[in-house]
Design an enzyme around this catalytic site. Structure first.
Site, PDB file in Angstrom:
ATOM      1  N   ASN A   1      49.366  40.715  47.985  1.00 32.32           N
ATOM      2  CA  ASN A   1      48.045  40.322  47.489  1.00 32.32           C
ATOM      3  C   ASN A   1      47.287  39.639  48.629  1.00 32.32           C
ATOM      4  O   ASN A   1      47.602  38.513  49.001  1.00 32.32           O
ATOM      5  CB  ASN A   1      48.227  39.374  46.293  1.00 32.32           C
ATOM      6  CG  ASN A   1      46.911  38.889  45.714  1.00 32.32           C
ATOM      7  OD1 ASN A   1      45.865  39.007  46.341  1.00 32.32           O
ATOM      8  ND2 ASN A   1      46.980  38.335  44.519  1.00 32.32           N
TER       9      ASN A   1
ATOM     10  N   HIS B   1      41.573  45.192  42.576  1.00 33.41           N
ATOM     11  CA  HIS B   1      42.198  44.134  43.378  1.00 33.41           C
ATOM     12  C   HIS B   1      43.715  44.301  43.290  1.00 33.41           C
ATOM     13  O   HIS B   1      44.270  44.520  42.213  1.00 33.41           O
ATOM     14  CB  HIS B   1      41.767  42.768  42.833  1.00 33.41           C
ATOM     15  CG  HIS B   1      42.558  41.635  43.373  1.00 33.41           C
ATOM     16  ND1 HIS B   1      42.852  41.495  44.713  1.00 33.41           N
ATOM     17  CD2 HIS B   1      43.142  40.573  42.747  1.00 33.41           C
ATOM     18  CE1 HIS B   1      43.569  40.406  44.889  1.00 33.41           C
ATOM     19  NE2 HIS B   1      43.768  39.832  43.714  1.00 33.41           N
TER      20      HIS B   1
ATOM     21  N   CYS C   1      39.650  35.890  44.848  1.00 38.01           N
ATOM     22  CA  CYS C   1      39.969  37.318  44.996  1.00 38.01           C
ATOM     23  C   CYS C   1      38.813  38.217  44.567  1.00 38.01           C
ATOM     24  O   CYS C   1      38.814  39.414  44.873  1.00 38.01           O
ATOM     25  CB  CYS C   1      41.211  37.671  44.192  1.00 38.01           C
ATOM     26  SG  CYS C   1      42.628  36.661  44.610  1.00 38.01           S
TER      27      CYS C   1
END
Ligand code: UT7
Length: 326
Positions: free
Chosen positions: A275, A245, A111
């Site tokens: 996500n 994020h 990520c």
């Protein structure tokens, strides 16, 4: 020479997976998902839709918003945890489809990958090696999610985001990037082959110790933000937007509290996409731009964390005059 973002492009698959859909697939509830993650729905790629397909669309969107020709691209740095093949890289596949030139390669920092990619491209542009670089984050995570594991399947979604970067035209641009990694946390999130089935070997699946990652995330978001600001010589009070994020709305809220910034400084669009790993920061940045939350001269922090464990933060001043309209 400073590097600036010329435009941000995105692409998400058409397919939508709602919390109500997940209620029918696994033992969970729409209320639990909303309250514990902030997610209402996520996008899901079609079986024949790969990370390269999403990346090409996001890159084309960014280039067209910048008013730049794809064939003038002289660097592609692409971040993904779900490449269509180990090789050739997704970046090389994208290069071919855009008729671009120059180096093209994938990086893997989960990520945090988009920020790793931005930092790499910043160094290519800063040294004069590239003048029109694409940094792309693209994921088809739903292809590596176990839809029987409620600890992960409610969280992840698919999508892509891309930025075009080049030499700054007005002195604004990327002021600092900090990147970090701690391999000791490798077993907190990882991908492993699933159990074999009668049809063949199990497909890869994400495993995650959500609670431990949550704790790490809230700490590292604040820490990386402050480190990048110090390196840039920019005060936290001068930052108008933090684009974290998008892993969990509660992580974003906790990071805001830890930093002592107002909730509205943080961008949070997790409700629509879940996500999307390395795609989440450009997806959130694009939405902030569309909402009129970004103006020339603004200081912005992009900050993320992920498997590895990895993390990163970049401080940038948004380019004004010279940048094509976003
Ligand atoms: O981008 C990569 C990095 N990843 C992350 O940042 C993820 C960070 N972690 C998280 O976002 C959260 O930890 C999760 C959303 C994954 C889980 O939320 P949580 O509030 O940390 O839940 P938990 O794991 O502490 O579990 C609390 C309870 C447990 O039940 P008991 O033991 O208290 O009875 C779980 O079994 O919630 C249960 N649970 C669920 N219940 C309904 C866990 N997942 C679910 C679910 N639906 N989907």
């Amino acid at each position: 020479m400073l590097t600036s973002i010329k435009a941000v492009g995105t692409h998400v698959p058409q397919g939508v997976l709602t919390n109500a859909d997940l209620e029918r697939m696994v033992e969970t509830s729409a209320t639990w998902i909303r309250e514990r993650t902030g997610i209402l729905e996520r996008r899901i790629a079609a079986p024949n839709e790969g990370a390269t397909d999403l990346a090409v669309m996001a890159a084309e969107d960014a280039l067209s918003r910048a008013g730049l020709r794809p064939q003038d691209t002289d660097l592609i740095v692409l971040s993904t945890s779900t490449p269509d093949s180990t090789f050739p890289s997704c970046a090389a596949r994208v290069q071919e489809r855009l008729s671009a030139r120059g180096p093209a390669f994938d990086i893997q920092a989960a990520c945090s990958g988009f920020l790793y990619g931005l930092s790499v491209a910043d160094q290519f542009v800063g040294s004069g090696e590239a003048r029109q670089a694409l940094v792309i984050g693209t994921e088809t995570l739903t292809k590596i999610v176990n839809f029987k594991d409620r600890g992960t399947c409610v969280v992840f979604g698919d999508g892509a985001g891309a930025v075009v970067v080049g030499p700054s035209s007005d002195g604004a641009g990327i002021r600092s990037c900090v990147l970090g990694s701690d391999g000791q946390g490798g077993d907190l999130i990882y991908v492993a082959p699933g159990a074999p089935t009668p049809e063949g070997p199990g497909r890869p699946e994400i495993h995650m110790d959500g609670r431990k990652v949550f704790r790490f995330a809230t700490e590292i978001l604040a820490q990386a933000t402050l480190e990048a600001l110090e390196k840039a010589g920019v005060a936290l009070e001068d930052v108008s937007l933090i684009v974290p994020h998008q892993a969990n709305a509660r992580i974003i809220e906790a990071a805001a509290k830890r930093l002592g910034v107002a909730p509205e400084v943080m961008v949070n669009n997790i409700a629509q996409y879940g996500n999307t790993s390395t795609a989440s920061i450009p997806l959130a940045l694009r939405e902030a731009i569309d909402a009129g939350r970004v103006a020339a001269g603004d200081f912005i922090v992009l900050v993320g964390f992920g498997a590895g464990l990895t993390w990163g933060a970049c401080v940038l001043q948004w380019e004004g005059g010279g940048a094509a309209p976003n």
